[in-house]
Design an enzyme around this catalytic site. Structure first.
Site, PDB file in Angstrom:
ATOM      1  CG  ASN A  78      -0.337  -0.016   2.497  1.00 44.16           C
ATOM      2  OD1 ASN A  78       0.680  -0.663   2.686  1.00 44.16           O
ATOM      3  ND2 ASN A  78      -0.887   0.709   3.442  1.00 44.16           N
ATOM      4  CD  GLU A 134       4.748  -0.497  13.716  1.00 49.31           C
ATOM      5  OE1 GLU A 134       3.536  -0.204  13.765  1.00 49.31           O
ATOM      6  OE2 GLU A 134       5.494  -0.403  14.707  1.00 49.31           O
ATOM      7  CB  CYS A 180      -1.559   1.259   8.636  1.00 47.25           C
ATOM      8  SG  CYS A 180      -0.554   0.274   7.592  1.00 47.25           S
ATOM      9  CD  GLU A 209       8.125   0.633  10.963  1.00 51.49           C
ATOM     10  OE1 GLU A 209       6.919   0.758  10.702  1.00 51.49           O
ATOM     11  OE2 GLU A 209       8.926   0.052  10.218  1.00 51.49           O
TER      12      GLU A 209
END
Ligand code: ADP
Length: 485
Positions: free
Chosen positions: A150, A250, A284, A466
């Site tokens: 994505n 994640e 997300c 991250e």
């Protein structure tokens, strides 16, 4: 020549491997490229190459690595238009969104290039005389990077860049449907002077290539972004091996945007539409639940529908398009499936809910209308599960406490947003929502690369962040050295 290769130390186009096709999700008649299906053995060999390359790369000076990162930034920046176009053709998002990924990648390169030449440890006063104690950060070794489709460029970039910048070597498996833009990123690194074997790209099935990356004992750390289910699988596999290896997971989100009675309803509608339907809901960070005060419901819902009608769906390459297709047939079917689930659960479909067909632009792509369900309750699957498509659940609440409970009622904990003019309310919300990122009067989508990112609960294993300076923590270990003199 549509066959592309992989990086196994160097660029190779394997002769004796099967190739699979990448097609444009906005127009499946268009072949983007073909990539080889590598095997478990190929992956194992690549890990060995990365391990070997680590010996030298880990000893290079940070300034030398920084120089390569700056050069790669320059190369990518100079190709921004072509890369954005390629990304749109492969993944489907709009050109503007693709350009955002390209620029983000350039910014990440420069950010980490600057960061690694700065302090990488500390000096601690000793309890003994004539003693210096210092900590240094060392690279881990070979990092397995496994990424979704994505954000096929910037998301891998925010893993790969800090990994390489700190002296690790990488074996990267991009999502099967987005290897073409991945290859361009790797190429840019080598053109910038990266030594062979430092960044490797392997394509092929998750069951072979992905599984080998996760279970190979020569891999020193695994960084993964993808679904909750796959994250759990990876965690379990490594656990069963009883192996001490760092894993960064994640995973998904079921992000809510809360409109407070003290908030600007127009702003809430604008940001919700942008975060729910921009990127076709395939982020997300997308907003998938919109919580509205009960007594404002009717007014807000009609504004929401009016605004959603203005969302222009189409081929991401066309000027003026706000929302592209879903990225694959699998996604398309999944999203249509959830729309059926929503209807069957008794939620009220108030807008969209259909594929878009008709004419050259739509007949060959995975287009679905932006979709709004009203009267959604927290127990419904469409209120709990990550759909990863342009489907928004509208829910109502009475008090801020109740809204916070609803926000926290899913197994995910990535991002939560509130629209309010009341600072106490914003602070209370920020303190009590169980997520990794809070947005006040801002869209849930849109992250800045210098800010640490990561979810809690089912949204990630919540050990390392991250992006930001914090990314360095995952990719390095601390050594303490005591020096007497
Ligand atoms: P997505 O819907 O984003 O593809 P997945 O979690 O299925 O989410 O996949 C994310 C990435 O993980 C992809 O690159 C995929 O090929 C890879 N992957 C999927 N299953 C596994 C697995 N069992 N082991 C390792 N990697 C996997």
């Amino acid at each position: 020549m549509s066959e592309r290769g992989v990086y196994i130390g160097r660029y190779v186009v394997p002769k004796d491997r099967e190739y699979y096709e990448i097609r444009n999700p906005a127009d499946t008649r268009q072949l983007v490229a073909k990539f080889p299906k590598l095997t478990r053995e190929d992956t194992r060999g690549t890990i060995a190459i990365a391990k070997d390359a680590f010996l030298k790369w880990s000893k290079t000076l940070p300034v030398e690595r920084a120089k390569i990162l700056y050069k790669a930034a320059e190369i990518i920046e100079s190709r921004a238009n072509d890369l954005a176009k390629l990304l749109t053709m492969e993944e489907g998002k709009t050109l503007a969104d693709s350009m955002f990924e390209v620029i983000r990648t350039v910014n990440l390169l420069r950010f980490y290039a600057g960061l690694i030449v700065k302090d990488m440890g500390k000096v601690i006063p000793s309890q003994d005389r004539n003693t210096i104690i210092l900590t240094t950060r060392e690279p881990l070794g070979v990092i397995a990077v496994i990424t979704p489709w994505n954000f096929p460029l910037s998301l891998p970039a925010w893993k790969i860049i800090p990994a390489i910048a700190t002296g690790n070597t990488v074996v990267w498996k991009p999502a099967s449907i987005t290897p073409t833009i991945a290859l361009e990123l790797v190429k840019a690194f080598y053109e910038a002077g990266l030594p062979e074997g430092v960044l490797n790209l392997v394509t092929g099935p998750a069951s072979e290539v992905g599984d080998e990356l996760v279970t190979n004992r020569e891999v020193d750390a695994i960084t993964f972004t993808g679904s909750l289910q796959t994250g759990r699988e990876i965690n379990e596999k490594v656990g069963r091996q009883n192996r001490f290896v760092r894993i960064q997971l994640e995973l998904g989100g079921k992000n809510a945007m809360v409109l407070s009675k003290n908030g600007d309803a127009n702003l809430a509608v604008e940001l919700t539409v942008r975060s729910a339907f921009g990127l076709t809901g395939q982020a997300c960070t997308a907003t998938s639940r919109f919580l509205v005060p009960e007594d404002m419901h009717d007014e807000v819902l009609s504004k929401l529908i009016e605004r959603t009608k203005k969302v222009v769906v189409g081929n991401g390459l066309r000027q003026g398009v706000d929302m592209g297709p879903l990225a694959s047939r699998e996604q398309y079917e999944k999203v249509l499936g959830y729309i059926e689930i929503g209807k069957n659960e008794g939620a009220k479909l108030v807008y969209g809910g259909q594929p878009i067909k008709g004419g050259e632009e739509f007949d060959y792509g995975y287009f679905v209308m932006p979709t709004i369900f009203d009267q959604v309750t927290p127990d419904m699957r469409i209120a709990k599960e990550e759909i990863f498509g342009p489907v928004l659940a509208v829910m109502t609440y009475r008090t801020l406490d109740e809204a916070i409970d609803i926000v926290n009622s899913t197994e995910y904990g990535l991002i939560a947003g509130i629209i309010t003019r009341d600072i106490s309310e914003a602070a209370k919300f920020a303190e009590n929502v169980k997520v990794g990122v809070v947005k006040v009067n801002k869209p849930t989508i849109g992250l800045e690369p210098w800010v640490p990112y990561g979810g809690v609960k089912g949204s990630g294993n919540d050990i390392y962040k991250e992006m930001g300076e914090e990314a360095i923590e995952f990719f390095t270990r601390i050594k303490a050295t005591y020096i007497g003199y």
